[in-house]
Design an enzyme around this catalytic site. Structure first.
Site, PDB file in Angstrom:
ATOM      1  N   ARG A  27       0.819  -1.228   0.000  1.00 35.18           N
ATOM      2  CA  ARG A  27       0.000   0.000   0.000  1.00 35.18           C
ATOM      3  C   ARG A  27       0.851   1.275   0.000  1.00 35.18           C
ATOM      4  O   ARG A  27       0.454   2.288   0.581  1.00 35.18           O
ATOM      5  CB  ARG A  27      -0.935   0.045   1.231  1.00 35.18           C
ATOM      6  CG  ARG A  27      -2.070  -0.940   1.173  1.00 35.18           C
ATOM      7  CD  ARG A  27      -3.234  -0.381   0.370  1.00 35.18           C
ATOM      8  NE  ARG A  27      -4.348  -1.314   0.392  1.00 35.18           N
ATOM      9  CZ  ARG A  27      -5.405  -1.204   1.189  1.00 35.18           C
ATOM     10  NH1 ARG A  27      -5.507  -0.192   2.007  1.00 35.18           N
ATOM     11  NH2 ARG A  27      -6.363  -2.097   1.145  1.00 35.18           N
ATOM     12  N   ARG A  31      -3.344   6.821   1.163  1.00 32.49           N
ATOM     13  CA  ARG A  31      -3.853   8.018   1.855  1.00 32.49           C
ATOM     14  C   ARG A  31      -2.901   8.674   2.834  1.00 32.49           C
ATOM     15  O   ARG A  31      -3.124   9.804   3.234  1.00 32.49           O
ATOM     16  CB  ARG A  31      -5.156   7.664   2.577  1.00 32.49           C
ATOM     17  CG  ARG A  31      -6.311   7.506   1.626  1.00 32.49           C
ATOM     18  CD  ARG A  31      -7.517   6.957   2.337  1.00 32.49           C
ATOM     19  NE  ARG A  31      -7.221   5.624   2.833  1.00 32.49           N
ATOM     20  CZ  ARG A  31      -8.120   4.811   3.361  1.00 32.49           C
ATOM     21  NH1 ARG A  31      -9.359   5.203   3.517  1.00 32.49           N
ATOM     22  NH2 ARG A  31      -7.774   3.614   3.766  1.00 32.49           N
ATOM     23  N   ARG A  40      -6.272  11.936  -5.841  1.00 35.92           N
ATOM     24  CA  ARG A  40      -7.558  11.259  -5.714  1.00 35.92           C
ATOM     25  C   ARG A  40      -8.707  12.256  -5.816  1.00 35.92           C
ATOM     26  O   ARG A  40      -9.727  11.985  -6.452  1.00 35.92           O
ATOM     27  CB  ARG A  40      -7.653  10.484  -4.405  1.00 35.92           C
ATOM     28  CG  ARG A  40      -8.888   9.580  -4.415  1.00 35.92           C
ATOM     29  CD  ARG A  40      -9.120   8.864  -3.111  1.00 35.92           C
ATOM     30  NE  ARG A  40      -9.417   9.800  -2.044  1.00 35.92           N
ATOM     31  CZ  ARG A  40      -9.908   9.448  -0.863  1.00 35.92           C
ATOM     32  NH1 ARG A  40     -10.139   8.189  -0.604  1.00 35.92           N
ATOM     33  NH2 ARG A  40     -10.139  10.357   0.051  1.00 35.92           N
ATOM     34  N   ASP A  77      -6.886  -2.232  -7.225  1.00 37.30           N
ATOM     35  CA  ASP A  77      -7.427  -2.878  -6.033  1.00 37.30           C
ATOM     36  C   ASP A  77      -7.745  -4.322  -6.359  1.00 37.30           C
ATOM     37  O   ASP A  77      -8.018  -4.656  -7.515  1.00 37.30           O
ATOM     38  CB  ASP A  77      -8.685  -2.162  -5.543  1.00 37.30           C
ATOM     39  CG  ASP A  77      -8.992  -2.538  -4.101  1.00 37.30           C
ATOM     40  OD1 ASP A  77      -8.383  -1.942  -3.204  1.00 37.30           O
ATOM     41  OD2 ASP A  77      -9.788  -3.467  -3.871  1.00 37.30           O
ATOM     42  N   TYR A 154     -15.313 -11.130   0.216  1.00 31.78           N
ATOM     43  CA  TYR A 154     -16.005  -9.870  -0.092  1.00 31.78           C
ATOM     44  C   TYR A 154     -17.270 -10.118  -0.910  1.00 31.78           C
ATOM     45  O   TYR A 154     -18.286  -9.443  -0.746  1.00 31.78           O
ATOM     46  CB  TYR A 154     -15.068  -8.917  -0.846  1.00 31.78           C
ATOM     47  CG  TYR A 154     -13.970  -8.370   0.035  1.00 31.78           C
ATOM     48  CD1 TYR A 154     -14.192  -7.260   0.845  1.00 31.78           C
ATOM     49  CD2 TYR A 154     -12.717  -8.977   0.086  1.00 31.78           C
ATOM     50  CE1 TYR A 154     -13.195  -6.771   1.680  1.00 31.78           C
ATOM     51  CE2 TYR A 154     -11.710  -8.500   0.910  1.00 31.78           C
ATOM     52  CZ  TYR A 154     -11.964  -7.391   1.703  1.00 31.78           C
ATOM     53  OH  TYR A 154     -10.979  -6.922   2.537  1.00 31.78           O
TER      54      TYR A 154
HETATM   55  C1  LIG Z   1      -8.205  -6.677   1.222  1.00 36.85           C
HETATM   56  C2  LIG Z   1      -7.638  -5.781   0.129  1.00 36.85           C
HETATM   57  C3  LIG Z   1      -8.329  -4.738  -0.550  1.00 36.85           C
HETATM   58  N1  LIG Z   1      -7.447  -4.189  -1.453  1.00 36.85           N
HETATM   59  C4  LIG Z   1      -6.232  -4.828  -1.379  1.00 36.85           C
HETATM   60  C5  LIG Z   1      -6.353  -5.851  -0.425  1.00 36.85           C
HETATM   61  C6  LIG Z   1      -5.284  -6.868  -0.100  1.00 36.85           C
HETATM   62  C7  LIG Z   1      -4.219  -6.311   0.745  1.00 36.85           C
HETATM   63  C8  LIG Z   1      -4.607  -6.110   2.159  1.00 36.85           C
HETATM   64  O1  LIG Z   1      -4.849  -7.103   2.844  1.00 36.85           O
HETATM   65  O2  LIG Z   1      -4.569  -4.942   2.576  1.00 36.85           O
HETATM   66  C9  LIG Z   1      -5.026  -4.603  -2.193  1.00 36.85           C
HETATM   67  C10 LIG Z   1      -4.660  -3.235  -2.589  1.00 36.85           C
HETATM   68  N2  LIG Z   1      -5.365  -2.077  -2.464  1.00 36.85           N
HETATM   69  C11 LIG Z   1      -4.656  -1.040  -2.967  1.00 36.85           C
HETATM   70  C12 LIG Z   1      -3.456  -1.546  -3.511  1.00 36.85           C
HETATM   71  C13 LIG Z   1      -2.507  -0.666  -4.295  1.00 36.85           C
HETATM   72  C14 LIG Z   1      -1.146  -0.999  -4.429  1.00 36.85           C
HETATM   73  C15 LIG Z   1      -0.262  -0.735  -3.220  1.00 36.85           C
HETATM   74  O3  LIG Z   1       0.244   0.401  -3.109  1.00 36.85           O
HETATM   75  O4  LIG Z   1       0.002  -1.672  -2.439  1.00 36.85           O
HETATM   76  C16 LIG Z   1      -3.434  -2.924  -3.246  1.00 36.85           C
HETATM   77  C17 LIG Z   1      -2.356  -3.949  -3.550  1.00 36.85           C
HETATM   78  C18 LIG Z   1      -5.058   0.371  -3.004  1.00 36.85           C
HETATM   79  C19 LIG Z   1      -6.158   0.829  -2.157  1.00 36.85           C
HETATM   80  N3  LIG Z   1      -7.357   0.207  -1.919  1.00 36.85           N
HETATM   81  C20 LIG Z   1      -8.139   0.991  -1.144  1.00 36.85           C
HETATM   82  C21 LIG Z   1      -7.434   2.199  -0.858  1.00 36.85           C
HETATM   83  C22 LIG Z   1      -7.974   3.364  -0.079  1.00 36.85           C
HETATM   84  C23 LIG Z   1      -8.928   4.060  -0.981  1.00 36.85           C
HETATM   85  C24 LIG Z   1      -9.016   5.536  -0.752  1.00 36.85           C
HETATM   86  O5  LIG Z   1      -8.233   6.268  -1.390  1.00 36.85           O
HETATM   87  O6  LIG Z   1      -9.867   5.942   0.031  1.00 36.85           O
HETATM   88  C25 LIG Z   1      -6.199   2.096  -1.499  1.00 36.85           C
HETATM   89  C26 LIG Z   1      -5.112   3.134  -1.543  1.00 36.85           C
HETATM   90  C27 LIG Z   1      -9.540   0.668  -0.756  1.00 36.85           C
HETATM   91  C28 LIG Z   1      -9.768  -0.688  -0.200  1.00 36.85           C
HETATM   92  N4  LIG Z   1      -9.600  -1.861  -0.860  1.00 36.85           N
HETATM   93  C29 LIG Z   1      -9.869  -2.917  -0.021  1.00 36.85           C
HETATM   94  C30 LIG Z   1     -10.255  -2.390   1.226  1.00 36.85           C
HETATM   95  C31 LIG Z   1     -10.622  -3.241   2.442  1.00 36.85           C
HETATM   96  C32 LIG Z   1     -10.219  -0.999   1.091  1.00 36.85           C
HETATM   97  C33 LIG Z   1     -10.623   0.025   2.079  1.00 36.85           C
HETATM   98  C34 LIG Z   1      -9.676  -0.048   3.223  1.00 36.85           C
HETATM   99  C35 LIG Z   1      -9.446   1.260   3.837  1.00 36.85           C
HETATM  100  O7  LIG Z   1     -10.391   2.097   3.883  1.00 36.85           O
HETATM  101  O8  LIG Z   1      -8.302   1.445   4.263  1.00 36.85           O
HETATM  102  C36 LIG Z   1      -9.753  -4.325  -0.385  1.00 36.85           C
END
Ligand SMILES: Cc1c2[nH]c(c1CCC(=O)O)Cc1[nH]c(c(CCC(=O)O)c1C)Cc1[nH]c(c(CCC(=O)O)c1C)Cc1[nH]c(c(C)c1CCC(=O)O)C2
Length: 354
Positions: A27, A31, A40, A77, A154
């Site tokens: 990640r 944010r 964003r 994502d 999910y």
């Molecule tokens: C379970 C999962 C998700 N997404 C992801 C997983 C597996 C990894 C883990 O276990 O964390 C994977 C993911 N999500 C994102 C990436 C980008 C690449 C990176 O920089 O690693 C990757 C590899 C961006 C993201 N994916 C998300 C964001 C935040 C979105 C925003 O800008 O508000 C980002 C940067 C959104 C997201 N996407 C997901 C969730 C649960 C959320 C919300 C979580 C939160 O609110 O923190 C599902």
């Protein structure tokens, strides 16, 4: 395509000698970075950001412009796949991801679409090729997918879950329906990773974020079995170079031996597993990636540096270690602390490679 200038990440994954331990952060684009929040808001929302190749590329490169990282990861994502299968992904402010439709029956399964990589998911491949050309060989680009089990959580729950009650009820009372869903996901995700590799991904990671919620036998049958199938179906070469595969099951420390037999080149570890133990158990077969508790980044830069030193010593000398956090970096982390972390790996790790 230009020559790769920094390949220590790919080399460490294949256990070839390196000058220092490579480092990236799960990640790393997100944010906690003010420039990410700015881009964003320009895109409107998170999904629009993922679907715009130029902006997705911009945020992918933001952490690389700040820190001496050894890899970039595609900005996207894991939930783009169930979205493209027709479930209607949306994000509710402060509540995380949600789906308009869930998969809880045979009938729901029959409505699932099989997405095409050059159609519904084309925007992801466009982002991969845009990032590759913009990176211009600085560091390798990582592609990724969620594991079938993690994606299914999910899809069945309709969003994030703490107890996984719907999917676990399904697992125990309608195992055939769940196996059918996982099987469809395994096929789609294999195509998805192969398309990312064709578009230019130089390594791929499978995120099995919720495999650790399963019992021992259930993990082997409902999560690992499908990841094995994916890995067996991947194109493992691109441009004459091996494309390493990283398998990350959060909470999977007890299954390392079984995971090491998956065909993956490296295993991702969270902070509950000792790198010394993991290396003893599976270090002859696979490289290891991890595993600092992301909450260490809330401590002072000095404390962060101590923890980096401790983890480097825990792995010990030689190649086969990619430094990372044990899970994604959190949104309230100070970007300077993330910098202190990366710099500590750069400065402290060369002595382990002499
Ligand atoms: C379970 C999962 C998700 N997404 C992801 C997983 C597996 C990894 C883990 O276990 O964390 C994977 C993911 N999500 C994102 C990436 C980008 C690449 C990176 O920089 O690693 C990757 C590899 C961006 C993201 N994916 C998300 C964001 C935040 C979105 C925003 O800008 O508000 C980002 C940067 C959104 C997201 N996407 C997901 C969730 C649960 C959320 C919300 C979580 C939160 O609110 O923190 C599902």
């Amino acid at each position: 395509m230009s020559e790769l200038q920094n390949d220590r990440f790919l080399k460490a994954l294949l256990k070839e000698p390196v000058d220092r331990t490579p480092v990236w952060m799960m990640r790393q684009a997100g944010r906690y970075l003010p420039e990410y929040r700015e881009t964003r808001s320009q895109a409107g929302d998170f999904l629009s950001l993922c679907k715009n190749a130029d902006l997705a590329c911009e945020v992918t490169l933001q952490p690389l412009d700040r820190y001496p990282l050894d890899a970039a990861i595609l900005f996207s994502d894991i939930l783009t796949v169930p979205d493209a299968m027709g479930l209607g992904l949306y994000f509710e402010a402060g509540e995380g991801p949600k789906f308009k439709h869930t998969v809880r029956s045979e009938q729901d399964l029959s409505r699932l679409q099989t997405p095409k990589m050059d159609d519904e998911l084309k925007y992801v491949m466009n982002a991969v090729s845009t990032i590759r050309s913009e990176l211009n060989g600085r560091v390798p680009l990582i592609g990724f997918t969620g594991s079938p089990w993690t994606l299914a959580t999910y899809m069945v729950e309709g969003g994030s879950s703490k107890d996984f009650r719907h999917i676990k009820a399904m697992m125990y009372s309608q195992p055939d329906v769940l196996h059918e869903l996982l099987s469809r996901l395994a096929d789609t995700v294999t195509d998805y990773l192969n398309a990312q590799i064709d578009a230019g991904a130089q390594a791929v990671q499978i995120f099995d974020s919720w495999g650790g919620a399963l019992g021992h036998q259930a993990y082997l049958d409902f999560s690992l079995a499908y990841m094995n199938r994916i890995i067996a179906g991947l194109k493992r070469e691109h441009d004459g170079r091996k494309v390493p595969v990283i398998l990350f099951t959060k909470g999977g420390g007890q299954w390392l031996e079984a995971m090491a037999d998956s065909g993956a080149d490296a295993l991702g570890l969270d902070w509950t597993t000792s790198l010394t133990d993991a290396r003893q158990r599976v270090g002859d077969k696979v490289a290891l990636q991890g595993n600092m508790d992301p909450c260490v980044l809330y401590a002072s830069p000095d404390r962060i540096r101590d923890e980096v030193e401790r983890i480097l010593a825990e792995y010990g000398s030689g190649t086969g270690h990619v430094f990372n956090l044990g899970h994604g970096i959190q949104q309230f982390v100070d970007p300077d602390h993330a910098g202190a972390f990366v710099e500590a790996v750069v400065e402290l790790s060369p002595k382990y490679h002499r």
